[in-house]
Design an enzyme around this catalytic site. Structure first.
Site, PDB file in Angstrom:
ATOM      1  N   ARG A  57      40.108  27.777  45.676  1.00 53.69           N
ATOM      2  CA  ARG A  57      41.435  28.507  45.710  1.00 53.69           C
ATOM      3  C   ARG A  57      41.012  29.534  46.949  1.00 53.69           C
ATOM      4  NH1 ARG A  57      40.012  27.758  40.428  1.00 53.69           N
ATOM      5  NH2 ARG A  57      41.658  26.761  39.049  1.00 53.69           N
ATOM      6  N   ALA A  65      32.560  36.954  47.108  1.00 55.77           N
ATOM      7  CA  ALA A  65      32.456  36.207  45.942  1.00 55.77           C
ATOM      8  C   ALA A  65      31.809  36.674  44.812  1.00 55.77           C
ATOM      9  CB  ALA A  65      31.828  34.707  46.218  1.00 55.77           C
ATOM     10  N   ARG A  66      30.502  36.793  44.554  1.00 60.52           N
ATOM     11  CA  ARG A  66      29.820  37.435  43.511  1.00 60.52           C
ATOM     12  C   ARG A  66      28.394  37.949  43.879  1.00 60.52           C
ATOM     13  NH1 ARG A  66      33.480  37.846  40.880  1.00 60.52           N
ATOM     14  NH2 ARG A  66      33.942  37.349  38.703  1.00 60.52           N
ATOM     15  N   ASP A 118      31.165  42.981  49.295  1.00 60.09           N
ATOM     16  CA  ASP A 118      32.321  43.533  48.133  1.00 60.09           C
ATOM     17  C   ASP A 118      31.691  43.469  46.597  1.00 60.09           C
ATOM     18  OD1 ASP A 118      34.945  44.716  47.070  1.00 60.09           O
ATOM     19  OD2 ASP A 118      35.092  42.684  46.293  1.00 60.09           O
ATOM     20  N   GLU A 178      26.329  46.474  39.262  1.00 60.58           N
ATOM     21  CA  GLU A 178      27.498  47.335  39.908  1.00 60.58           C
ATOM     22  C   GLU A 178      27.903  48.353  38.797  1.00 60.58           C
ATOM     23  OE1 GLU A 178      30.477  44.264  40.014  1.00 60.58           O
ATOM     24  OE2 GLU A 178      29.788  43.471  41.817  1.00 60.58           O
ATOM     25  N   HIS A 225      33.809  46.189  44.772  1.00 58.90           N
ATOM     26  CA  HIS A 225      34.283  44.953  43.795  1.00 58.90           C
ATOM     27  C   HIS A 225      35.695  44.960  43.618  1.00 58.90           C
ATOM     28  CE1 HIS A 225      33.154  41.465  40.682  1.00 58.90           C
ATOM     29  NE2 HIS A 225      34.510  41.386  41.209  1.00 58.90           N
ATOM     30  N   GLY A 239      38.257  43.091  45.204  1.00 61.17           N
ATOM     31  CA  GLY A 239      39.037  41.827  45.712  1.00 61.17           C
ATOM     32  C   GLY A 239      40.145  41.804  44.848  1.00 61.17           C
TER      33      GLY A 239
HETATM   34  N1  LIG Z   1      35.677  39.919  44.907  1.00 58.91           N
HETATM   35  C1  LIG Z   1      36.435  39.772  43.783  1.00 58.91           C
HETATM   36  O1  LIG Z   1      36.944  40.947  43.320  1.00 58.91           O
HETATM   37  C2  LIG Z   1      36.472  38.647  43.302  1.00 58.91           C
HETATM   38  C3  LIG Z   1      37.972  38.410  42.531  1.00 58.91           C
HETATM   39  C4  LIG Z   1      37.969  37.061  42.191  1.00 58.91           C
HETATM   40  C5  LIG Z   1      37.173  35.829  42.358  1.00 58.91           C
HETATM   41  N2  LIG Z   1      35.932  36.296  43.070  1.00 58.91           N
HETATM   42  C6  LIG Z   1      35.054  35.158  43.249  1.00 58.91           C
HETATM   43  O2  LIG Z   1      35.671  34.380  44.393  1.00 58.91           O
HETATM   44  C7  LIG Z   1      34.874  33.315  44.326  1.00 58.91           C
HETATM   45  C8  LIG Z   1      35.778  32.167  44.711  1.00 58.91           C
HETATM   46  O3  LIG Z   1      36.936  32.046  43.794  1.00 58.91           O
HETATM   47  P1  LIG Z   1      37.904  30.891  43.681  1.00 58.91           P
HETATM   48  O4  LIG Z   1      39.045  31.350  43.022  1.00 58.91           O
HETATM   49  O5  LIG Z   1      38.034  30.537  44.948  1.00 58.91           O
HETATM   50  O6  LIG Z   1      36.961  29.687  42.845  1.00 58.91           O
HETATM   51  P2  LIG Z   1      37.130  28.156  42.969  1.00 58.91           P
HETATM   52  O7  LIG Z   1      36.663  27.854  41.588  1.00 58.91           O
HETATM   53  O8  LIG Z   1      38.629  27.895  42.998  1.00 58.91           O
HETATM   54  O9  LIG Z   1      36.610  27.484  44.069  1.00 58.91           O
HETATM   55  C9  LIG Z   1      35.288  27.686  44.164  1.00 58.91           C
HETATM   56  C10 LIG Z   1      34.823  26.480  45.103  1.00 58.91           C
HETATM   57  O10 LIG Z   1      33.193  26.562  45.366  1.00 58.91           O
HETATM   58  C11 LIG Z   1      32.865  25.272  45.527  1.00 58.91           C
HETATM   59  N3  LIG Z   1      31.554  25.184  45.074  1.00 58.91           N
HETATM   60  C12 LIG Z   1      30.898  25.547  43.942  1.00 58.91           C
HETATM   61  N4  LIG Z   1      29.577  25.423  43.881  1.00 58.91           N
HETATM   62  C13 LIG Z   1      29.237  25.211  45.063  1.00 58.91           C
HETATM   63  C14 LIG Z   1      27.973  24.954  45.752  1.00 58.91           C
HETATM   64  N5  LIG Z   1      26.949  25.065  45.197  1.00 58.91           N
HETATM   65  N6  LIG Z   1      28.141  24.835  47.043  1.00 58.91           N
HETATM   66  C15 LIG Z   1      29.302  24.610  47.713  1.00 58.91           C
HETATM   67  N7  LIG Z   1      30.521  24.824  46.895  1.00 58.91           N
HETATM   68  C16 LIG Z   1      30.520  24.984  45.797  1.00 58.91           C
HETATM   69  C17 LIG Z   1      33.762  24.352  44.241  1.00 58.91           C
HETATM   70  O11 LIG Z   1      33.637  23.123  44.457  1.00 58.91           O
HETATM   71  C18 LIG Z   1      35.043  25.186  44.756  1.00 58.91           C
HETATM   72  O12 LIG Z   1      35.670  24.326  45.613  1.00 58.91           O
HETATM   73  C19 LIG Z   1      33.990  33.075  42.963  1.00 58.91           C
HETATM   74  O13 LIG Z   1      32.569  33.491  43.215  1.00 58.91           O
HETATM   75  C20 LIG Z   1      34.852  34.376  42.172  1.00 58.91           C
HETATM   76  O14 LIG Z   1      33.967  34.738  41.233  1.00 58.91           O
HETATM   77  C21 LIG Z   1      35.628  37.520  43.509  1.00 58.91           C
END
Ligand SMILES: NC(=O)c1ccc[n+]([C@@H]2O[C@H](COP(=O)([O-])OP(=O)(O)OC[C@H]3O[C@@H](n4cnc5c(N)ncnc54)[C@H](O)[C@@H]3O)[C@@H](O)[C@H]2O)c1
Length: 332
Positions: free
Chosen positions: A155, A242-243, A267, A272, A289, A291
């Protein structure tokens, strides 16, 4: 509705808009909020929520809670990351898990793009220097002349690619477990932007800017550490919205202090609130954090997670139950 107790561990909740709290109360649920008004430790969550029926949870590790509370029936995650939820344990204990996967996307995307520009054009350095009397007019490489690496095209990653396409980068290198060629082609081909799905190592060695958008899983824990930084170009930048735990923080510190990479924007952290030594460095931008911290995103997530709780206790189907695929992804 029967009398159910709900604990809201995440903070803030209902702070910028009272609607999520109002709908929970109108549904007749007994609500307990986080009394410490900060991110709770896993043991604090376990203690505060030891006899509730449901929890609206942030990113706290919920394992101790599940071990302590034998009547917990539902976890409703405010957000998308599931690294804090032991899914198999939930399945074994028949605890339902819901999340709000689409509510956060664009807020994370905007922060990511903002950090990309801020980092590569050295905005924070200029701000700091100007306040102490300097004026060196820092220069940087435009996103439009860069090769950009995206790890994780879900996403967030896919929308980052879409917005980046307006800058017309030299090339976009992408890595994902799934074949997303068609989706990316539909965004980039008409704009004549070159892209390629490649192994992660090829991204490390060739990208000017690498942005991480994978979940934290057993496969992505410490994905980027010393070995990977050694492959990076000296002028490369790293962004992690991401995380925490995907980038090894002590190896990042070494890479930045030894100028093995040009800079980073981070971020999310292993622990945390973050108190570590990355704060000593000039070639990094650190955020809290945040996002998901836009007004609209908070409301979408909070209302979404509240509605899941109400649906569950009204005997209705969940709108966003965590899909089976996510359970499989967590299996080591
Ligand atoms: N900073 C913040 O406040 C915040 C807020 C929301 C989400 N996030 C993080 O953002 C990240 C992405 O969120 P999203 O909504 O796009 O998730 P999502 O599940 O839609 O997308 C994750 C993508 O990563 C791929 N993936 C998984 N494992 C993998 C690997 N080992 N190698 C390559 N690709 C891999 C999946 O196939 C998928 O396409 C997550 O880590 C989520 O926790 C952070």
């Amino acid at each position: 509705m029967k009398h159910y107790k709900i604990f809201i561990s995440t903070y803030p909740f209902g702070f910028y808009d009272s609607e999520p709290m109002r709908i929970l109360e109108e549904a007749g649920l007994e609500i307990f909020t986080n009394p410490l008004k900060r991110k709770l430790t896993p043991l604090e969550v376990a203690e505060f929520a030891k006899d509730v029926d449901g929890i609206i949870a942030g990113t706290e590790d919920l394992t101790p809670l599940i071990q302590k509370n034998s009547k917990l029936k539902i976890i409703s995650r405010v957000g998308i990351g599931l690294d804090s939820v032991p899914l198999q344990l939930c399945k074994d204990r028949r605890i339902a898990v819901a999340y709000t996967p689409d509510a956060v996307t664009m807020a994370v995307v905007e922060l990511t793009i903002g950090l990309m520009v801020t980092l590569t054009r050295k905005v924070v350095l200029a701000h700091q220097e100007l306040r102490t009397g300097g004026w060196s007019r820092f220069t940087g490489k435009r996103l439009g002349e860069s090769t950009i690496g995206i790890i994780g095209a879900g996403r967030v990653g896919m929308n980052v690619i879409r917005i980046l396409s307006e800058f017309k980068p030299k090339k976009i290198l992408i890595n994902d477990l799934k074949d997303k060629t068609k989706e990316v082609a539909s965004i980039l081909e008409s704009r004549k932007i070159e892209f390629q799905f490649v192994e992660k190592e090829e991204i490390y060695g060739n990208a000017d800017l690498i942005s991480l958008h994978v979940p934290l899983t057993s496969k992505t824990k410490n994905l980027i550490g010393r070995k990977e930084f050694d492959l990076f170009q000296k002028e490369a930048f790293l962004i992690n919205t991401a995380r925490g735990g995907i980038v090894d923080e002590s190896d990042l510190y070494e890479a930045l202090i030894q100028k093995r990479i040009a800079g980073a924007a981070i971020d999310v952290f292993e622990t945390e609130p973050y108190k570590g030594n990355l704060i000593e460095l000039d070639n990094i931008i650190l955020t809290e954090h945040m996002g998901s911290c836009s007004y609209d995103c908070r409301l979408l997530m909070e209302r979404g997670s509240a509605e899941e709780i109400i649906r569950f206790f009204s005997g209705k189907e969940l709108l966003n139950p965590v899909p089976e695929e996510e359970y499989q992804n967590q299996i080591v």
